[in-house]
Design a protein around this motif. Sequence first.
Motif, PDB file in Angstrom:
ATOM      1  N   SER A   1      -7.527  -5.736  -5.570  1.00  0.00           N
ATOM      2  CA  SER A   1      -8.345  -6.279  -4.494  1.00  0.00           C
ATOM      3  C   SER A   1      -8.116  -7.777  -4.440  1.00  0.00           C
ATOM      4  CB  SER A   1      -9.828  -5.999  -4.778  1.00  0.00           C
ATOM      5  OG  SER A   1     -10.250  -6.752  -5.892  1.00  0.00           O
ATOM      6  N   THR A   2      -8.725  -8.446  -3.496  1.00  0.00           N
ATOM      7  CA  THR A   2      -8.533  -9.882  -3.388  1.00  0.00           C
ATOM      8  C   THR A   2      -9.193 -10.613  -4.549  1.00  0.00           C
ATOM      9  OG1 THR A   2     -10.482 -10.035  -1.969  1.00  0.00           O
ATOM     10  CG2 THR A   2      -8.348  -9.859  -0.886  1.00  0.00           C
TER      11      THR A   2
ATOM     12  N   CYS B   1       1.922  -6.281  -7.830  1.00  0.00           N
ATOM     13  CA  CYS B   1       0.738  -6.075  -6.992  1.00  0.00           C
ATOM     14  C   CYS B   1      -0.506  -6.556  -7.721  1.00  0.00           C
ATOM     15  CB  CYS B   1       0.595  -4.608  -6.604  1.00  0.00           C
ATOM     16  SG  CYS B   1       0.419  -3.476  -7.967  1.00  0.00           S
TER      17      CYS B   1
ATOM     18  N   GLY C   1      -6.867 -13.099  -5.725  1.00  0.00           N
ATOM     19  CA  GLY C   1      -6.730 -13.510  -4.339  1.00  0.00           C
ATOM     20  C   GLY C   1      -7.073 -14.982  -4.194  1.00  0.00           C
TER      21      GLY C   1
ATOM     22  N   ARG D   1      -4.339  -8.334  -2.057  1.00  0.00           N
ATOM     23  CA  ARG D   1      -4.369  -8.367  -0.592  1.00  0.00           C
ATOM     24  C   ARG D   1      -3.700  -9.619  -0.032  1.00  0.00           C
ATOM     25  NH1 ARG D   1      -5.355  -3.237   1.104  1.00  0.00           N
ATOM     26  NH2 ARG D   1      -6.857  -2.292  -0.322  1.00  0.00           N
ATOM     27  N   ASP D   2      -3.177 -10.448  -0.909  1.00  0.00           N
ATOM     28  CA  ASP D   2      -2.492 -11.658  -0.476  1.00  0.00           C
ATOM     29  C   ASP D   2      -0.990 -11.498  -0.645  1.00  0.00           C
ATOM     30  OD1 ASP D   2      -5.262 -13.037  -1.882  1.00  0.00           O
ATOM     31  OD2 ASP D   2      -4.726 -13.622   0.149  1.00  0.00           O
TER      32      ASP D   2
ATOM     33  N   ARG E   1       3.772  -9.961  -3.410  1.00  0.00           N
ATOM     34  CA  ARG E   1       2.377  -9.586  -3.164  1.00  0.00           C
ATOM     35  C   ARG E   1       1.499  -9.749  -4.392  1.00  0.00           C
ATOM     36  NH1 ARG E   1      -0.501  -4.476  -2.992  1.00  0.00           N
ATOM     37  NH2 ARG E   1       1.392  -3.334  -3.498  1.00  0.00           N
TER      38      ARG E   1
ATOM     39  N   GLY F   1       0.843  -1.189   0.000  1.00  0.00           N
ATOM     40  CA  GLY F   1       0.000   0.000   0.000  1.00  0.00           C
ATOM     41  C   GLY F   1       0.875   1.234   0.000  1.00  0.00           C
TER      42      GLY F   1
ATOM     43  N   ASP G   1      -5.789  -6.137   6.978  1.00  0.00           N
ATOM     44  CA  ASP G   1      -5.906  -5.659   5.597  1.00  0.00           C
ATOM     45  C   ASP G   1      -5.249  -6.594   4.586  1.00  0.00           C
ATOM     46  OD1 ASP G   1      -7.268  -3.392   6.450  1.00  0.00           O
ATOM     47  OD2 ASP G   1      -5.421  -2.271   6.791  1.00  0.00           O
ATOM     48  N   TYR G   2      -4.188  -7.279   5.008  1.00  0.00           N
ATOM     49  CA  TYR G   2      -3.471  -8.175   4.104  1.00  0.00           C
ATOM     50  C   TYR G   2      -3.319  -9.537   4.772  1.00  0.00           C
ATOM     51  CZ  TYR G   2      -2.313  -3.943   1.514  1.00  0.00           C
ATOM     52  OH  TYR G   2      -2.389  -2.779   0.805  1.00  0.00           O
ATOM     53  N   ARG G   3      -3.304 -10.576   3.943  1.00  0.00           N
ATOM     54  CA  ARG G   3      -3.161 -11.936   4.432  1.00  0.00           C
ATOM     55  C   ARG G   3      -1.835 -12.500   3.955  1.00  0.00           C
ATOM     56  NH1 ARG G   3      -8.757 -14.028   1.997  1.00  0.00           N
ATOM     57  NH2 ARG G   3      -7.735 -13.063   0.193  1.00  0.00           N
TER      58      ARG G   3
ATOM     59  N   GLU H   1      -3.685  -0.976  -7.493  1.00  0.00           N
ATOM     60  CA  GLU H   1      -3.897  -1.573  -6.169  1.00  0.00           C
ATOM     61  C   GLU H   1      -4.963  -2.635  -6.353  1.00  0.00           C
ATOM     62  OE1 GLU H   1      -3.493  -2.831  -2.708  1.00  0.00           O
ATOM     63  OE2 GLU H   1      -2.348  -1.052  -3.216  1.00  0.00           O
TER      64      GLU H   1
END
Length: 374
Positions: free
Chosen positions: A344-345, A366, A370, A180-181, A177, A93, A205-207, A342
Amino acid sequence: MNTAPDVVSVSIPANTYEKYWTFYQKYGGHHFPKDHLKKAVAEIEEMCNILKMEGVTVRRPDTIDWSLKYKTPDFESTGLYGAMPRDILIVVGNEIIEAPMAWRARFFEYRAYRAIIKDYFRRGAKWTTAPKPTMADELYDQDYPIHSVEDRHKLAAQGKFVTTEFEPCFDAADFIRAGRDIFAQRSQVTNYMGIEWMRKHLAPDYRVHIISFKDPNPMHIDATFNIIGPGLVLSNPDRPCHQIDLFKKAGWTIVTPPIPVIPDDHPLWMSSKWLSMNVLMLDEKRVMVDANEVPIQKMFEKLEVPSCYFVDGQYTSFQQSQPQKVSVPLRLTFVMPIPWEEASTAGPAMSGAEAPYSPTLIDQACWGLGLGLK
């Protein structure tokens, strides 16, 4: 730029090829050979020129005298280099995270990038420094039994590494990355405590997911598992991923890169031939690869990714089907904001906006789908 100054410790043999051990023992603490440095400097300068031509803002680390000896209550060493920001910095991020590292020779490597980090911090970026390990003897398995490649395979299969779980340690280059993973590997320089620190720090926020490979000497993930686009990953055929079915079930396309063409007698120092797949993605439509690695260039052409690469000292940028050559010289280091996505999952969401205060290491893709793992 020094060679590995802490060669007397067990961490260096555990991360390098046996045929180079005598080299490090002889030259440890001194500069790399002059002809090697000269070529490296030329390649970096020419690569930076090319990146600028592609619209990338290039920032350079500060010059540091790595030959200076330093001492903590737990060890004494000199530095290594400031050539690999991907190893020490990870951007998630708008947050810049400084990795704690695991080699004593890299303890103070962050100093080369502090001016850049402070500049982005003043402009709004978050700045986090992971807990700095003491790097005391307890962090390393002093009896790590390594004498051959066969030893490496056996130990890696048993989950045994030269770094212990005495305290958190990790290199940023063991993380990659996808939205979000974030995927991480346990390696010779990244332990489970380090991965767990990242997991807790970035949640919810992230896994962070741990993945592993059939790799006798795991250290940094990009030449083993390299995300190159939305749901698209290069997977090293010599180091298959044990969790690859999870990616397939999530709809990822797994691409097997071709065998590298680099000669067997080429000095690789701490690297492997598979640097060929550690390509530089400027974005999902532009990629930079080694001029000599024609097979991987052809692979990208088949993937219909317009390639950017070096040919006989000329830089060829393939946009659609019309090649356009520009007469500039030849290989990154630290690349700062370009238009970025950016994700998303569920997949990438194109913003098309500049990131005014969030630096991005381009090879930290990035993009991706996900996995939806819990």
